[in-house]
Design an enzyme around this catalytic site. Structure first.
Site, short mmCIF file in Angstrom:
data_model
loop_
_atom_site.label_atom_id
_atom_site.label_comp_id
_atom_site.label_asym_id
_atom_site.label_seq_id
_atom_site.Cartn_x
_atom_site.Cartn_y
_atom_site.Cartn_z
N ALA B 53 0.83 -1.20 0.00
CA ALA B 53 0.00 0.00 0.00
C ALA B 53 0.87 1.26 0.00
O ALA B 53 0.69 2.15 -0.83
CB ALA B 53 -0.93 -0.01 1.21
N ARG B 339 -10.61 -20.32 6.66
CA ARG B 339 -9.54 -20.29 7.65
C ARG B 339 -10.05 -20.29 9.09
O ARG B 339 -9.51 -20.99 9.94
CB ARG B 339 -8.69 -19.04 7.44
CG ARG B 339 -7.93 -19.06 6.14
CD ARG B 339 -7.18 -17.78 5.91
NE ARG B 339 -6.44 -17.88 4.64
CZ ARG B 339 -5.68 -16.91 4.14
NH1 ARG B 339 -5.56 -15.76 4.78
NH2 ARG B 339 -5.05 -17.07 3.01
#
Lengths: 236, 646, 251
Positions: B53, B339
């Site tokens: 980012a 997950r």
């Protein structure tokens, strides 16, 4: 610490000194010229097994070739000049690179295990120095005849035979050491030149290393054949 | 003790455009005010962090003409922890013609986040995903390709389409190098000032706006003030609050936490992702956990012995004495459940004393079946590098002995609250990537973190930050302004305090203890009692830290103990807020499983009626109860449903 | 396990350093090498000494931070392994282990085992990129890339920039690092327009940073934790000759 990272010199500045890579290319090209010369030299040497007249005639041929279009010894001198320039450039480049390398790695490691790098570097640098000393001796011995017990110009066969006479076994020994040094130098050097000139790859590397070794062995054996033959009385 | 909080006004995302969802980003892009190119050259933007980012944002802002100052604590921007991402990056390219679309990626992500993310943001993410792949390929990112020369895709994280682009198991590395190289190009062009080995320690807020940072040069120890027109935080997640996690050792919350203390709301701090396939802890010395790619679950079978305390080697346990618990409990998805589900199931069998390995905290991931079916070579071709890594770390050969795996903290969905423009509640401070809270809701799907980081940095922030800069006339900040001096003083005082305590315990020992508390009470399963206990323990640990911590060395040199001390001090405050957030959210959603909120068959039970909001916390001062601001979440396109993987 | 460590200690860039011996009695064979240093540092702190400074971050072999020469081998003796993934089970109980920083003029020591590797960043700044501003990219499938080229580019791009190649090289050369980037970008169609200028500028920057020249010893590739092949240096040389001899595509 410099926190604002700006490249020294900035973009687009041409630096005057040669890049290390350029010097390496010089070494590869001049090395290749020298190898070519060694091959011809070895073939010439081996004529000793054909007898005195064959060898001496060949030596004379090298001086008279091109006559009368060219003056006596022209080709020989061209070869000598090209070879000398090559070897000087080879040595100058090697020296600059070795000095740069020493500056780039100023501190040695406390622990120094056997590493593949140190072996090749030793062979090339120290081997190169040994070879240079040998060349000087070799020229004084068999080119100018200064250090040769016979030392008669044009009498190549006799000069060689007297040079490597059994009683002068130490000359043969020194010669052997030097030629073996040349062999090691070539074993790494020929492949290294191919790598430097950008012609190596994982797929070809093995074949190239084998080829380098074969050339190095052939030249070593070829050059040693003559003094050994003389010392052991096969040529008299 | 502050296990208490107050409720403030709701927080509203005023930047979000209205209208049909597929038009919103276009509408916003058209709605932003543009900065005149001549003015861009005069404007300076600080970007903290150089991961996907931050690196992509800094490069793109510099390309647009702004002056950029970029900061990272590592010795080079290329080492930010995005580099460790293995699996891949999603994009709605539909190159496989398998029915993928922006709409489907949007749907999967909202659902995967268990309906705790904003629809507008997620839709924008799905739209932009397509451009990311184009950009990265043009930069020379060597994605996996097929023999025809086109990009390869794989299916990842339990979705039914193949939309994941990858570069072996090093996708994060290759994407980061693309962004890093773009950044280095701008550094060379003189448009980015790079400050490596610098850590942001305070935010400078002047007249209510973020106008700079105070940073420490980690080599000389010098405290520096950097002023700008806007500040972008791209400082990553806070998984290291658990001490052991898959994060890099240096990952920390300090930049975010200092901003939070200066007024930025912190959203959903308790949403932390626990990844099911990590290598178990081997002893007290353990400093970090290593992830084994999720792709292993495609072919490995997860099991534990049926009997408690069965200590036989795995090869000697016959088939009918093994419990393939995921296949048993979730026949439809088996070993490929999401997950959060896989992690909690593993925890449950270990809690039932059926875990394996020296610590009892592990389950087997067994490749014997696939090796028998397809041969060792086929398995090696697919997973060879992962098997080697496992053997390097554990000394066991997974071709002959089943791997042992255990869940580990991997990613934090929570983070600083931002609006649609990625602007925090401090005007002029923008937050991108894992550091913000915005796109993943309560659970992140595989291969979507890389997508979000790059979407924010390359395509969203460079547009929206311009609107702020064009709309506000910002006068230069006087370097001697009282706010600047006060920020510097806070930093100086804290460093002096840390060095002066000279107590009896190392920073790491506090960090380890905090990690144990967080893992035990704010980990995979949370209860009211446990969280209350954790709140007490953390408060006590924090007091002890400030009384007995020992930080050697001086502030005027490279001092890694001092760096750690500052980070752990902030984790000790964050941990408390996480537990409080987890305590107040009396529902189970995504990765946040509250034991009090489960269905009859022990599955997570979401409570949309009471908790269908983002919890954005305001710092109210040291020792004061934080203030909860709620942002209501509305779902007009994807209707909330209970997830089921049975 | 009981281990004796001989570690390079140097308080700052200008100080003269020295090797200092330490004893760790409670090492465990499941520890990673960096965890061994963690244990030592905890002891040092509690006994009032300064802990050993060393670079480390991801501890999973990908960030390239860790940088120490262990018993004379960069990253230690285990093949294709960074120091952070090296485990003590590869050492003997009672062994003496020597730990030194990367040694190269271009990587000056900052403190103890920490060196300044910003020279690598500046080499990348000299051209290790494709000039494509954000938003200017065509569709990803516009240019197919033959798989062999993509794979070779990937192999080279796996470089983690740790600097082990320089540390291993008897000439302190960064040619493997440099060659890896040249090969990565040179194998891809996206890297072609800037190919010649890139190699010339990056080679000049490499030399200006004080790295030595390559003598093809191959020590770099042996130490490389990512096993970057020596081919990349041949490729570097090839591209450099092409670019400087006028045989290049675009000057």
């Amino acid at each position: 610490m410099v926190t604002v990272q700006k490249r020294p010199g900035g973009a687009g500045v041409r630096r005057l000194r040669n890049t290390s890579l350029q010097l390496k290319i010089v070494m590869a090209v001049t090395g290749a010229i020298s190898v070519l010369y060694l091959v011809l030299h070895m073939i010439g040497n081996l004529k000793i097994f054909l007898g005195r007249s064959e060898l001496d005639t060949y030596a004379e041929f090298l001086r008279t070739v091109g006559e009368p279009a060219l003056p006596y010894s022209t080709l020989l001198w061209i070869i000598r000049v090209v070879l000398t320039v090559s070897i000087v450039l080879h040595i100058v480049s090697a020296t600059i690179l070795a000095r740069r390398a020493a500056r780039a790695r100023p501190v040695r490691y406390a622990a120094t295990p056997k590493t593949p790098g140190s072996y090749a570097a030793r062979t090339m640098r120290w081997g190169g120095v040994i070879i240079l000393l040998f060349i000087v001796y070799h020229i004084l011995d068999l080119t100018t005849g200064t250090l040769n017990p016979n030392g008669v110009g044009g009498a190549v066969y006799d000069n060689v035979v007297s040079d490597f006479a059994p009683s002068r076994w130490y000359v043969t020994l020194f010669y052997t050491l030097a030629v073996v040094a040349v062999g090691f130098h070539l074993r790494h050097g020929i492949w290294s030149a191919l790598q430097t000139l950008g012609h190596s790859s994982g797929a070809r590397r093995h074949a190239q290393k084998v080829t380098s070794t074969v050339i190095a062995v052939v030249l070593t054996v070829g050059f040693l054949a003559v003094p050994f033959a003389v010392t052991f009385g096969l040529v008299a | 003790m502050y296990s208490d909080f107050t409720i403030g006004d709701p927080v509203v995302d005023t930047a979000a455009p209205e209208g049909p969802i597929e038009d919103r980003w276009e509408k916003r892009r058209f709605g932003v005010k543009l900065v005149n190119p001549a003015n861009k050259r005069k404007m300076k933007i600080i970007v903290v962090g150089t991961g996907l980012a931050g690196g992509s944002a800094a490069a793109t802002l510099a390309e647009a003409g702004y002056q950029v100052a970029s900061f990272c604590y590592q010795d080079s921007p290329r080492r930010a922890h995005s580099i460790a991402a293995q699996g891949g990056i999603n994009a709605a390219k539909n190159y496989r013609n398998d029915g993928d679309s922006v709409q489907r990626l949007f749907y999967d992500t909202v659902k995967g986040g268990d309906f705790r993310a904003r629809e507008s943001n997620v839709h924008r993410l799905a739209e932009v995903s397509v451009q990311i792949i184009d950009q990265c390929v043009a930069q020379g990112v060597p994605f996996a390709r097929e023999y025809g020369g086109l990009l390869d895709n794989r299916s990842f994280g339990g979705v039914q389409v193949s939309r994941t682009f990858y570069a072996k198991g090093q996708t994060g590395q290759q994407l980061l190098l693309g962004a890093y190289q773009a950044l280095e190009r701008q550094i060379d062009a003189g448009r980015v000032e790079m400050h490596s080995r610098h850590e942001m320690l305070e935010l400078v807020v002047v007249d209510g706006r973020a106008r700079g940072i105070v940073a420490r040069d980690l080599v000389t120890g010098e405290i520096e003030t950097h002023l700008a027109d806007a500040v972008v935080l791209a400082s990553g997640g806070y998984g290291n609050v658990f001490y052991l996690s898959t994060n890099a050792k240096g990952c920390n919350v300090t930049a975010s936490w200092r901003a939070h203390r200066k007024g930025a709301l912190f959203a959903n701090p308790c949403f932390t992702q626990i990844h099911p396939t990590c290598i178990p802890v081997s002893g007290d010395h353990q400093s970090k956990l290593t992830l084994m790619s999720e792709s292993l679950r495609n072919d490995g079978r997860i099991w534990v012995p049926k009997e408690m305390g069965d200590l036989r080697p795995p090869q000697e346990i016959p088939e009918d004495e093994r419990d393939y618990f995921l296949e048993r409990q979730y026949p439809a998805f088996g070993n490929l459940v999401p997950r959060d589900i896989a992690s909690r199931a593993a925890k449950n069998v270990c809690d039932a004393k059926r875990g394996v390995g020296p610590s009892g905290l592990g389950v087997y991931l067994d490749f014997a079946d696939i090796i028998e079916r397809t041969g060792r070579d086929a398995v090696a071709a697919k997973y060879g590098n992962l098997f080697e890594m496992y053997e390097r770390i554990t000394g066991e050969d997974p071709y002959t002995t089943p791997m042992r795996i255990f869940p580990a903290v991997h990613y934090t969905m929570g983070g600083l609250w931002v609006d649609y423009d990625l602007q925090s509640t401090i005007p002029g401070m923008f937050v991108v990537g894992e550091a913000n809270f915005s796109d993943h809701g309560a659970n992140r799907l595989g291969a979507s973190a890389l997508m979000q980081g790059l979407a924010d940095g390359y395509f969203v922030l460079p547009v929206t930050i311009g609107d702020y800069l064009a709309s506000n006339h910002l006068e230069p900040v006087d370097p001697d302004a009282p706010e600047v001096g006060e920020a510097r003083k806070t930093v100086d005082d804290r460093i002096r305090k840390l060095l002066s305590i000279d107590g009896t315990r190392t920073v790491d020992s506090f960090h380890r203890e905090l990690g144990h508390i967080m893992w035990d009470y704010c980990g995979m399963e949370r209860t009211e009692d446990g969280l209350r206990k954790a709140l007490d323990l953390i408060a006590e640990l924090r007091r002890e830290f400030w009384r007995t911590v020992k930080v050697p060395g001086s502030a005027a040199t490279l001092n890694q103990s001092l760096e750690k001390a500052g980070r752990v001090a902030d984790f000790l405050e964050l941990g408390e807020l996480m537990c409080l957030d987890a305590l107040h959210r009396n529902e189970s959603c995504g990765c946040h499983f509250r034991a009090e909120s489960q269905t009859e068959d022990h599955e997570a039970k979401r409570d949309d009626e009471n908790f269908g909001y983002v919890a954005a916390w305001e710092y109210a001062g040291a020792g004061e109860p934080p203030v909860l601001h709620k942002e209501d979440l509305n779902f007009s396109y994807v209707h909330p449903s209970q997830r089921s993987y049975k | 396990m009981r281990l004796t460590l001989k570690i390079w200690r140097q308080s700052d860039a200008d100080a003269t350093g020295t090797m200092v011996g330490y004893q760790v009695d409670d090492a465990d064979e499941d520890m990673s090498f960096l965890e061994l240093l963690d244990v030592l540092n905890e002891k040092l702190i509690l006994s009032g000494d300064e802990p050993v400074a060393f670079d480390h971050d991801c501890r999973e072999g990908i960030c390239g931070s860790c940088s120490m020469v262990i018993n004379g081998h960069p990253h230690g003796p285990q093949k294709a392994t960074t120091a952070c993934q090296l485990h003590l089970r590869h050492f003997r109980d009672g062994e003496t282990i020597t730990i030194e920083p990367w040694r190269a003029a271009a990587f000056p020591v900052i403190k103890d085992l920490v060196v300044d590797r910003s020279a690598f960043d500046r080499i990348i700044q000299a051209g290790g990129y494709v000039s494509v501003p954000t938003g200017a990219a065509p569709d990803a499938h516009a240019t197919p890339v033959p798989k062999v080229h993509a794979d070779r580019a990937f192999t080279a791009a796996a470089c983690i920039g740790c600097g082990a190649c320089v540390a291993a090289c008897p000439n302190g050369s960064g040619s493997l690092f440099l060659g890896a980037k040249i090969t990565h970008l040179g194998e891809l169609p996206q890297g072609q327009p800037e190919r010649d200028g890139r190699v010339v500028r990056m080679v000049e920057q490499h030399d200006a940073e004080g790295f030595g020249g390559c003598t093809n010893t191959g020590a770099c590739t042996v130490s490389c934790p990512k096993e970057i092949p020596l081919d990349v240096i041949s490729q570097l040389n090839h591209d450099y000759i092409a670019a400087t001899s006028g045989r290049g595509r675009i000057a």
